[in-house]
Design an enzyme around this catalytic site. Sequence first.
Site, PDB file in Angstrom:
ATOM      1  CG  HIS A   1       0.594   5.355   4.114  1.00 57.83           C
ATOM      2  ND1 HIS A   1      -0.216   5.224   5.223  1.00 57.83           N
ATOM      3  CD2 HIS A   1       1.400   4.268   4.127  1.00 57.83           C
ATOM      4  CE1 HIS A   1       0.092   4.113   5.871  1.00 57.83           C
ATOM      5  NE2 HIS A   1       1.072   3.514   5.229  1.00 57.83           N
TER       6      HIS A   1
ATOM      7  CG  HIS B   1      -0.318  -0.178   2.527  1.00 62.60           C
ATOM      8  ND1 HIS B   1       0.049  -1.403   3.000  1.00 62.60           N
ATOM      9  CD2 HIS B   1       0.039   0.709   3.499  1.00 62.60           C
ATOM     10  CE1 HIS B   1       0.591  -1.283   4.200  1.00 62.60           C
ATOM     11  NE2 HIS B   1       0.608   0.000   4.517  1.00 62.60           N
TER      12      HIS B   1
HETATM   13  P1  5GP Z   1       1.747   0.476   7.366  1.00 59.65           P
HETATM   14  O1  5GP Z   1       2.560   0.819   8.578  1.00 59.65           O
HETATM   15  O2  5GP Z   1       1.618  -1.011   7.168  1.00 59.65           O
HETATM   16  O3  5GP Z   1       2.273   1.183   6.141  1.00 59.65           O
HETATM   17  O4  5GP Z   1       0.340   1.108   7.624  1.00 59.65           O
HETATM   18  C1  5GP Z   1      -0.841   0.404   7.765  1.00 59.65           C
HETATM   19  C2  5GP Z   1      -1.944   1.426   7.823  1.00 59.65           C
HETATM   20  O5  5GP Z   1      -3.170   0.735   7.840  1.00 59.65           O
HETATM   21  C3  5GP Z   1      -1.917   2.328   9.060  1.00 59.65           C
HETATM   22  O6  5GP Z   1      -1.829   3.680   8.651  1.00 59.65           O
HETATM   23  C4  5GP Z   1      -3.224   2.031   9.766  1.00 59.65           C
HETATM   24  O7  5GP Z   1      -3.811   3.179  10.317  1.00 59.65           O
HETATM   25  C5  5GP Z   1      -4.073   1.451   8.652  1.00 59.65           C
HETATM   26  N1  5GP Z   1      -5.072   0.479   9.084  1.00 59.65           N
HETATM   27  C6  5GP Z   1      -4.916  -0.503   9.999  1.00 59.65           C
HETATM   28  N2  5GP Z   1      -6.050  -1.232  10.122  1.00 59.65           N
HETATM   29  C7  5GP Z   1      -6.941  -0.693   9.248  1.00 59.65           C
HETATM   30  C8  5GP Z   1      -8.287  -1.028   8.906  1.00 59.65           C
HETATM   31  O8  5GP Z   1      -8.903  -1.965   9.423  1.00 59.65           O
HETATM   32  N3  5GP Z   1      -8.890  -0.245   7.963  1.00 59.65           N
HETATM   33  C9  5GP Z   1      -8.238   0.806   7.357  1.00 59.65           C
HETATM   34  N4  5GP Z   1      -8.926   1.498   6.447  1.00 59.65           N
HETATM   35  N5  5GP Z   1      -6.968   1.136   7.659  1.00 59.65           N
HETATM   36  C10 5GP Z   1      -6.320   0.397   8.587  1.00 59.65           C
END
Ligand code: 5GP
Length: 139
Positions: free
Chosen positions: A105, A103
Site C-alpha cells: 500500500h 501487495h
Molecule cells: P490487505 O489488508 O490485504 O493488505 O488489503 C487489501 C486491500 O485491497 C484493501 O485496502 C482493500 O480496500 C483493497 N481491495 C479489496 N477489494 C478490492 C478490489 O476489488 N479492487 C481494488 N482495487 N482494491 C480492493
Amino acid sequence: MPAYDDDNIFAKILRGEIPSFKVYEDDDTFCFMDIMPRTDGHCLVIPKTPCRNILDATPAQLAACMATVSKVANAAKAAFGADGITLQQFSEAAGGQEVFHLHFHIHPRHEGVPMRAPGTMGDMDTIKDHAAQIAAAIS
Ligand code: 5GP
C-alpha cells in the site's frame, strides 16, 4: 502456509476479469488504485507473478515491487503535494492481510492528517482522477 489461490481478487485484476484504475505497469509489476482508499492517492503495487505475501515472495519479486514502489511513491508525493509517504504490507490474516496476493500500500501523507478508517468504498470518479494524477507525475 496455504497455497497461492488463483481466484484471489488481485489475480482476477491482473487477468483483466475485474476492472481497476491502473496507475503504472512494467513487465514484472502492476500498480492500481485501492477502491477503499484510506488516503487520497492510496494505491497498491503487486507483482505480476503469483505469491501470497512477504513470506513466500522471491528476492526478484520483491526487488521488482520495490522499484515500482519507489517510482510511484515519488510520483504520488508530487501529485498530491504530500509531505511524506506511508508504505504498508500485511502478511497472512494474523498480520492484517485480506487479499492473498502480495501487495504494498502506498499512501501520500500530509502533516497532521490521519489516515481514514479501513473498509469504506471510495467515490469511483475521484479514484479515477487520482489514478490519472499519479500516472501523469511518473517520469
Ligand atoms: P490487505 O489488508 O490485504 O493488505 O488489503 C487489501 C486491500 O485491497 C484493501 O485496502 C482493500 O480496500 C483493497 N481491495 C479489496 N477489494 C478490492 C478490489 O476489488 N479492487 C481494488 N482495487 N482494491 C480492493
